[in-house]
Write an enzyme that holds these catalytic residues in place. Structure first.
Site, PDB file in Angstrom:
ATOM      1  N   GLU A  65      84.277 -39.041  -3.739  1.00  0.00           N
ATOM      2  CA  GLU A  65      83.151 -39.830  -4.259  1.00  0.00           C
ATOM      3  C   GLU A  65      82.988 -39.650  -5.759  1.00  0.00           C
ATOM      4  O   GLU A  65      82.730 -40.606  -6.504  1.00  0.00           O
ATOM      5  CB  GLU A  65      81.832 -39.397  -3.573  1.00  0.00           C
ATOM      6  N   GLU A 115      81.735 -35.851   5.883  1.00  0.00           N
ATOM      7  CA  GLU A 115      80.316 -35.932   6.279  1.00  0.00           C
ATOM      8  C   GLU A 115      80.188 -36.077   7.794  1.00  0.00           C
ATOM      9  O   GLU A 115      79.318 -35.473   8.429  1.00  0.00           O
ATOM     10  CB  GLU A 115      79.649 -37.122   5.580  1.00  0.00           C
ATOM     11  N   GLY A 130      76.755 -40.369   0.915  1.00  0.00           N
ATOM     12  CA  GLY A 130      75.750 -41.270   1.487  1.00  0.00           C
ATOM     13  C   GLY A 130      75.565 -41.088   2.980  1.00  0.00           C
ATOM     14  O   GLY A 130      74.708 -41.720   3.590  1.00  0.00           O
TER      15      GLY A 130
HETATM   16  C1  1HE Z   1      91.408 -47.513   3.162  1.00  0.00           C
HETATM   17  C2  1HE Z   1      90.756 -46.284   2.935  1.00  0.00           C
HETATM   18  C3  1HE Z   1      89.365 -46.321   2.649  1.00  0.00           C
HETATM   19  C4  1HE Z   1      92.838 -45.882   3.310  1.00  0.00           C
HETATM   20  N1  1HE Z   1      88.764 -47.516   2.631  1.00  0.00           N
HETATM   21  N2  1HE Z   1      90.750 -48.672   3.108  1.00  0.00           N
HETATM   22  N3  1HE Z   1      87.695 -42.327   0.610  1.00  0.00           N
HETATM   23  C5  1HE Z   1      88.701 -42.141  -0.263  1.00  0.00           C
HETATM   24  O1  1HE Z   1      88.559 -42.250  -1.458  1.00  0.00           O
HETATM   25  C6  1HE Z   1      90.064 -41.889   0.339  1.00  0.00           C
HETATM   26  C7  1HE Z   1      90.918 -43.109   0.176  1.00  0.00           C
HETATM   27  N4  1HE Z   1      92.173 -43.006   0.928  1.00  0.00           N
HETATM   28  C8  1HE Z   1      93.230 -42.263   0.493  1.00  0.00           C
HETATM   29  O2  1HE Z   1      93.156 -41.499  -0.471  1.00  0.00           O
HETATM   30  C9  1HE Z   1      94.504 -42.371   1.279  1.00  0.00           C
HETATM   31  O3  1HE Z   1      94.479 -43.610   1.977  1.00  0.00           O
HETATM   32  C10 1HE Z   1      94.730 -41.230   2.304  1.00  0.00           C
HETATM   33  C11 1HE Z   1      95.068 -39.936   1.533  1.00  0.00           C
HETATM   34  C12 1HE Z   1      93.534 -41.009   3.209  1.00  0.00           C
HETATM   35  C13 1HE Z   1      95.927 -41.600   3.222  1.00  0.00           C
HETATM   36  O4  1HE Z   1      97.073 -41.895   2.446  1.00  0.00           O
HETATM   37  P1  1HE Z   1      98.284 -42.695   3.121  1.00  0.00           P
HETATM   38  O5  1HE Z   1      99.390 -42.751   2.117  1.00  0.00           O
HETATM   39  O6  1HE Z   1      98.577 -42.124   4.455  1.00  0.00           O
HETATM   40  O7  1HE Z   1      97.722 -44.189   3.415  1.00  0.00           O
HETATM   41  P2  1HE Z   1      97.459 -45.391   2.388  1.00  0.00           P
HETATM   42  O8  1HE Z   1      98.743 -46.148   2.153  1.00  0.00           O
HETATM   43  O9  1HE Z   1      96.741 -44.948   1.179  1.00  0.00           O
HETATM   44  O10 1HE Z   1      96.446 -46.305   3.222  1.00  0.00           O
HETATM   45  C14 1HE Z   1      96.841 -47.066   4.339  1.00  0.00           C
HETATM   46  C15 1HE Z   1      95.911 -48.253   4.424  1.00  0.00           C
HETATM   47  O11 1HE Z   1      94.581 -47.768   4.674  1.00  0.00           O
HETATM   48  C16 1HE Z   1      95.817 -49.030   3.127  1.00  0.00           C
HETATM   49  O12 1HE Z   1      95.546 -50.379   3.471  1.00  0.00           O
HETATM   50  P3  1HE Z   1      96.708 -51.501   3.442  1.00  0.00           P
HETATM   51  O13 1HE Z   1      95.991 -52.762   3.877  1.00  0.00           O
HETATM   52  O14 1HE Z   1      97.250 -51.507   2.054  1.00  0.00           O
HETATM   53  O15 1HE Z   1      97.725 -51.030   4.464  1.00  0.00           O
HETATM   54  C17 1HE Z   1      94.604 -48.447   2.442  1.00  0.00           C
HETATM   55  O16 1HE Z   1      94.007 -49.327   1.518  1.00  0.00           O
HETATM   56  C18 1HE Z   1      93.704 -48.223   3.644  1.00  0.00           C
HETATM   57  N5  1HE Z   1      92.690 -47.218   3.387  1.00  0.00           N
HETATM   58  N6  1HE Z   1      91.671 -45.281   3.037  1.00  0.00           N
HETATM   59  C19 1HE Z   1      89.451 -48.649   2.852  1.00  0.00           C
HETATM   60  N7  1HE Z   1      88.661 -45.197   2.471  1.00  0.00           N
HETATM   61  C20 1HE Z   1      78.578 -43.008   3.070  1.00  0.00           C
HETATM   62  S1  1HE Z   1      79.209 -42.609   1.616  1.00  0.00           S
HETATM   63  C21 1HE Z   1      80.789 -41.999   1.838  1.00  0.00           C
HETATM   64  C22 1HE Z   1      81.563 -42.171   0.573  1.00  0.00           C
HETATM   65  C23 1HE Z   1      83.032 -41.959   0.799  1.00  0.00           C
HETATM   66  O17 1HE Z   1      83.514 -41.743   1.863  1.00  0.00           O
HETATM   67  S2  1HE Z   1      83.947 -42.075  -0.617  1.00  0.00           S
HETATM   68  C24 1HE Z   1      85.550 -41.597  -0.154  1.00  0.00           C
HETATM   69  C25 1HE Z   1      86.364 -42.758   0.251  1.00  0.00           C
END
Ligand code: 1HE
Length: 259
Positions: A133, A113, A141
């Site tokens: 999402e 977005e 959003g």
């Molecule tokens: C996060 C987030 C996050 C990573 N919020 N903490 N977005 C998603 O559903 C995507 C979620 N993220 C992922 O699928 C993966 O993290 C990635 C593919 C982007 C990257 O993978 P990777 O293996 O490089 O990293 P990781 O081990 O998954 O994440 C590293 C850290 O970042 C880890 O935290 P830690 O404290 O355990 O080290 C993760 O929890 C954190 N992290 N992504 C919070 N999104 C206005 S409306 C919009 C609605 C949306 O955007 S929904 C989509 C949300």
């Protein structure tokens, strides 16, 4: 410029500003602080800056909404939260200067977005696009349900949300997610090169393009044509336009050639 949140790094490069999402440890997920920082920056782009490059530190451009903040919000707070994203992203799309995004790794959810609110998108080959999402039980959003169908078509957004389909950088450039695709590590240099070209245009032309093109795509034909005539007359009335036209007529300006 007032101090920005530590989750954003700003680096001026002459008349180009390079702004970086700097939460690589959280894959540049957008928490409230970073969204407020984007609003702060884009509502008052530093004087003298004629184009901005938006990049993300680390392997991913942006993992979207910071999901750890989601569980704390009730319905009313959710509406206000979404509106805060709308405000920040409107300042990007309808701000003072064009924004070139450098996309790499995950460009997902709210990250997509955010990218969609920028004017030119350069993707490195590692970039991929997704809307998780659908599977996380939430909805777009940050303006994505409005901007993304205009960029890539309603059917594609529907499919991405319903089935979790993802697209890679090479498909993405054909479908309109990005306008350029470059090799790994080459995105920032390409974006800065494009921003330098943008910064070389007359400011009124850039402003008119940013503000008129998206609106003309939405409004009726007759209003769009009238808007075009009005803005065209305003742009050509600027001293800068007169000078540039004179440069061409007196053979000082470069020709328009295919490079
Ligand atoms: C996060 C987030 C996050 C990573 N919020 N903490 N977005 C998603 O559903 C995507 C979620 N993220 C992922 O699928 C993966 O993290 C990635 C593919 C982007 C990257 O993978 P990777 O293996 O490089 O990293 P990781 O081990 O998954 O994440 C590293 C850290 O970042 C880890 O935290 P830690 O404290 O355990 O080290 C993760 O929890 C954190 N992290 N992504 C919070 N999104 C206005 S409306 C919009 C609605 C949306 O955007 S929904 C989509 C949300």
């Amino acid at each position: 410029m007032n101090a920005l949140t530590p989750s954003l790094h700003y680096e001026p490069r002459g008349d180009i500003g390079v702004l970086r999402l700097a939460r690589a440890h959280k894959r540049n997920a957008l928490d409230d602080g970073i969204v407020a920082g984007l609003e702060q920056f884009f509502s008052a782009v530093p004087d003298g800056v004629k184009a901005v490059v938006l990049d993300g530190e680390g392997e991913h451009f942006c993992a979207g909404l910071d999901l750890s903040e989601l569980s704390e919000r009730d319905v009313a707070a959710g509406v206000l939260h979404s509106r805060s994203w709308h405000r920040a992203f409107e300042f990007i799309e309808f701000g003072r200067v064009p924004v070139v995004a450098v996309l790499h790794g995950a460009v997902v959810g709210g990250g997509l977005e955010l990218a969609a609110a920028c004017h030119v998108r350069v993707a490195e080959r590692s970039a991929y696009y997704a809307l998780p999402e659908g599977s996380r039980g939430i909805f777009l959003g940050g303006g994505g349900s409005v901007r993304l169908p205009r960029l890539i078509g309603t059917a594609r957004v529907m499919d991405m949300m319903l089935t979790g389909r993802t697209y890679g950088a090479d498909e993405g450039v054909v479908l309109g997610f990005s306008q350029y695709v470059v090799d790994a590590g080459a995105g920032l240099a390409k974006a800065v090169e494009l921003a330098a070209r943008i910064a070389g245009n007359a400011p009124m032309t850039n402003f008119a393009l940013m503000h008129v093109l998206p609106r003309n795509a939405e409004q009726d034909r007759a209003s769009g044509l009238l808007m075009e005539s009005l803005v065209s007359a305003i742009a050509q009335g600027e001293p800068e336009a007169k000078r540039r036209l004179q440069d061409f007529l007196e053979k000082r300006a470069p020709k328009t050639l295919h490079r």
